[in-house]
Scaffold this motif. Structure first.
Motif, mmCIF file in Angstrom:
data_model
loop_
_atom_site.group_PDB
_atom_site.id
_atom_site.type_symbol
_atom_site.label_atom_id
_atom_site.label_comp_id
_atom_site.label_asym_id
_atom_site.label_seq_id
_atom_site.Cartn_x
_atom_site.Cartn_y
_atom_site.Cartn_z
ATOM 1 N N ALA A 37 0.824 -1.212 0.000
ATOM 2 C CA ALA A 37 0.000 0.000 0.000
ATOM 3 C C ALA A 37 0.859 1.263 0.000
ATOM 4 N N THR A 38 2.007 1.188 0.634
ATOM 5 C CA THR A 38 2.869 2.368 0.746
ATOM 6 C C THR A 38 3.754 2.567 -0.478
ATOM 7 N N ASP A 39 4.402 1.474 -0.918
ATOM 8 C CA ASP A 39 5.393 1.596 -1.990
ATOM 9 C C ASP A 39 4.974 0.960 -3.307
ATOM 10 N N GLY A 40 3.844 0.269 -3.301
ATOM 11 C CA GLY A 40 3.413 -0.386 -4.531
ATOM 12 C C GLY A 40 4.274 -1.591 -4.842
ATOM 13 N N PRO A 41 4.148 -2.156 -6.032
ATOM 14 C CA PRO A 41 4.906 -3.351 -6.418
ATOM 15 C C PRO A 41 6.413 -3.189 -6.265
ATOM 16 N N SER A 42 6.914 -1.975 -6.445
ATOM 17 C CA SER A 42 8.359 -1.765 -6.356
ATOM 18 C C SER A 42 8.896 -1.990 -4.943
ATOM 19 N N GLY A 43 8.004 -1.970 -3.962
ATOM 20 C CA GLY A 43 8.450 -2.153 -2.587
ATOM 21 C C GLY A 43 8.425 -3.592 -2.126
ATOM 22 N N LEU A 44 7.920 -4.504 -2.976
ATOM 23 C CA LEU A 44 7.787 -5.902 -2.574
ATOM 24 C C LEU A 44 9.089 -6.602 -2.181
ATOM 25 N N PRO A 45 10.255 -6.211 -2.751
ATOM 26 C CA PRO A 45 11.485 -6.860 -2.291
ATOM 27 C C PRO A 45 11.688 -6.753 -0.775
ATOM 28 N N ALA A 46 11.157 -5.696 -0.192
ATOM 29 C CA ALA A 46 11.301 -5.513 1.251
ATOM 30 C C ALA A 46 10.399 -6.451 2.046
ATOM 31 N N ALA A 47 9.573 -7.224 1.327
ATOM 32 C CA ALA A 47 8.639 -8.123 2.008
ATOM 33 C C ALA A 47 9.263 -9.459 2.389
ATOM 34 N N TRP A 48 10.480 -9.733 1.953
ATOM 35 C CA TRP A 48 11.106 -11.015 2.256
ATOM 36 C C TRP A 48 11.117 -11.345 3.754
ATOM 37 N N PRO A 49 11.432 -10.385 4.631
ATOM 38 C CA PRO A 49 11.400 -10.724 6.062
ATOM 39 C C PRO A 49 10.027 -11.177 6.535
ATOM 40 N N PHE A 50 8.965 -10.608 5.956
ATOM 41 C CA PHE A 50 7.613 -11.028 6.345
ATOM 42 C C PHE A 50 7.278 -12.417 5.794
ATOM 43 N N VAL A 51 7.828 -12.725 4.610
ATOM 44 C CA VAL A 51 7.692 -14.078 4.077
ATOM 45 C C VAL A 51 8.375 -15.065 5.030
ATOM 46 N N GLY A 197 18.029 -16.759 1.175
ATOM 47 C CA GLY A 197 18.654 -16.162 -0.005
ATOM 48 C C GLY A 197 17.948 -14.895 -0.445
ATOM 49 N N GLY A 198 16.611 -14.884 -0.373
ATOM 50 C CA GLY A 198 15.859 -13.683 -0.749
ATOM 51 C C GLY A 198 16.168 -12.508 0.156
ATOM 52 N N ILE A 199 16.255 -12.773 1.455
ATOM 53 C CA ILE A 199 16.574 -11.706 2.412
ATOM 54 C C ILE A 199 17.990 -11.184 2.166
ATOM 55 N N ALA A 200 18.931 -12.114 1.939
ATOM 56 C CA ALA A 200 20.316 -11.716 1.695
ATOM 57 C C ALA A 200 20.442 -10.902 0.415
ATOM 58 N N ALA A 201 19.757 -11.352 -0.656
ATOM 59 C CA ALA A 201 19.833 -10.649 -1.933
ATOM 60 C C ALA A 201 19.249 -9.246 -1.822
ATOM 61 N N THR A 202 18.146 -9.120 -1.079
ATOM 62 C CA THR A 202 17.519 -7.806 -0.905
ATOM 63 C C THR A 202 18.419 -6.890 -0.094
#
Length: 209
Positions: A37-51, A197-202
């Motif tokens: 909601a805040t950053d749109g699709p471009s902000g999804l990389p930051a979602a790895w910790p929530f995953v 790996g996703g968290i590290a890459a981000t």
């Protein structure tokens, strides 16, 4: 504690597994929705910790279970799954958690921990009576982990009751025990590595979701 019938098997989970799994999922969903909601699709990389939070909730709290079937007891732990045929069982312990002792080693159930102070004090007379004979120690004593109102105690009660019935009816040969079988949970381990790996890459600014 949760116990649900599945065909000829019964699946047991800790009484707190649903709560902790639900909390983890709510935190993860809330975080991902907030980012989107805040950053749109471009902000999804930051979602790895929530995953990672969602996966950890499932992997550490919901997946672990004890499965009672006609031929064996299966311990589903985060890293490995252990199948203990009834004929392989030689002892049951509950000092720290449900532990099944076999000729090839002892195996502990992640889903059936022994109680803390609260669980012990919540025990009542009916929780320590009419237990299988092997539940009692010297002088008829009962270990806190054997109380039927606890995770370890309930799981141990089911195991010992079934095991005792099989021994008394001659359905298993105690003089020729079977062997437990352990297998690693490679799919779950692979997902764990993917999330790490996703968290590290981000974090490093590399490839992302």
């Amino acid at each position: 504690m949760e116990s649900s019938g599945v065909a000829v098997a019964t699946v047991f989970r800790s009484r707190t597994s649903g709560w902790f799994t639900g909390i983890a999922l709510l935190v993860a969903i809330g975080g991902i929705v907030s980012i989107a909601a805040t950053d749109g699709p471009s902000g999804l990389p930051a979602a790895w910790p929530f995953v990672a939070v969602a996966f950890a909730g499932w992997w550490l709290f919901w997946y672990p279970s004890v499965v009672f079937a006609a031929d064996a007891v299966t311990l589903r732990n985060p890293l490995a799954t252990v199948q203990v045929p009834w004929a392989a069982l030689i002892d049951v312990d509950t000092k720290y958690a449900l532990k099944l002792v076999t000729p090839t080693g002892s195996f502990t159930a992640w889903a059936a921990p022994a109680p803390g102070v609260w669980g012990t004090h919540a025990g009542k007379v009916e929780h320590l009576t009419n237990l299988p004979a092997t539940s009692y120690g010297p002088g008829g004593s009962v270990r806190p982990g054997d109380l039927k109102n606890t995770d370890s105690g309930y799981a141990a009660y089911v195991v010992r009751s079934r095991w005792q019935d099989l021994v008394e009816t001659g359905a298993i040969d105690v003089d020729h025990p079977d062997h437990a079988r352990r297998s690693w949970n490679w799919p779950a381990i692979a997902v764990l590595l993917l999330v790490i790996g996703g968290i590290a890459a981000t974090t490093l600014g590399g490839p992302s979701l």
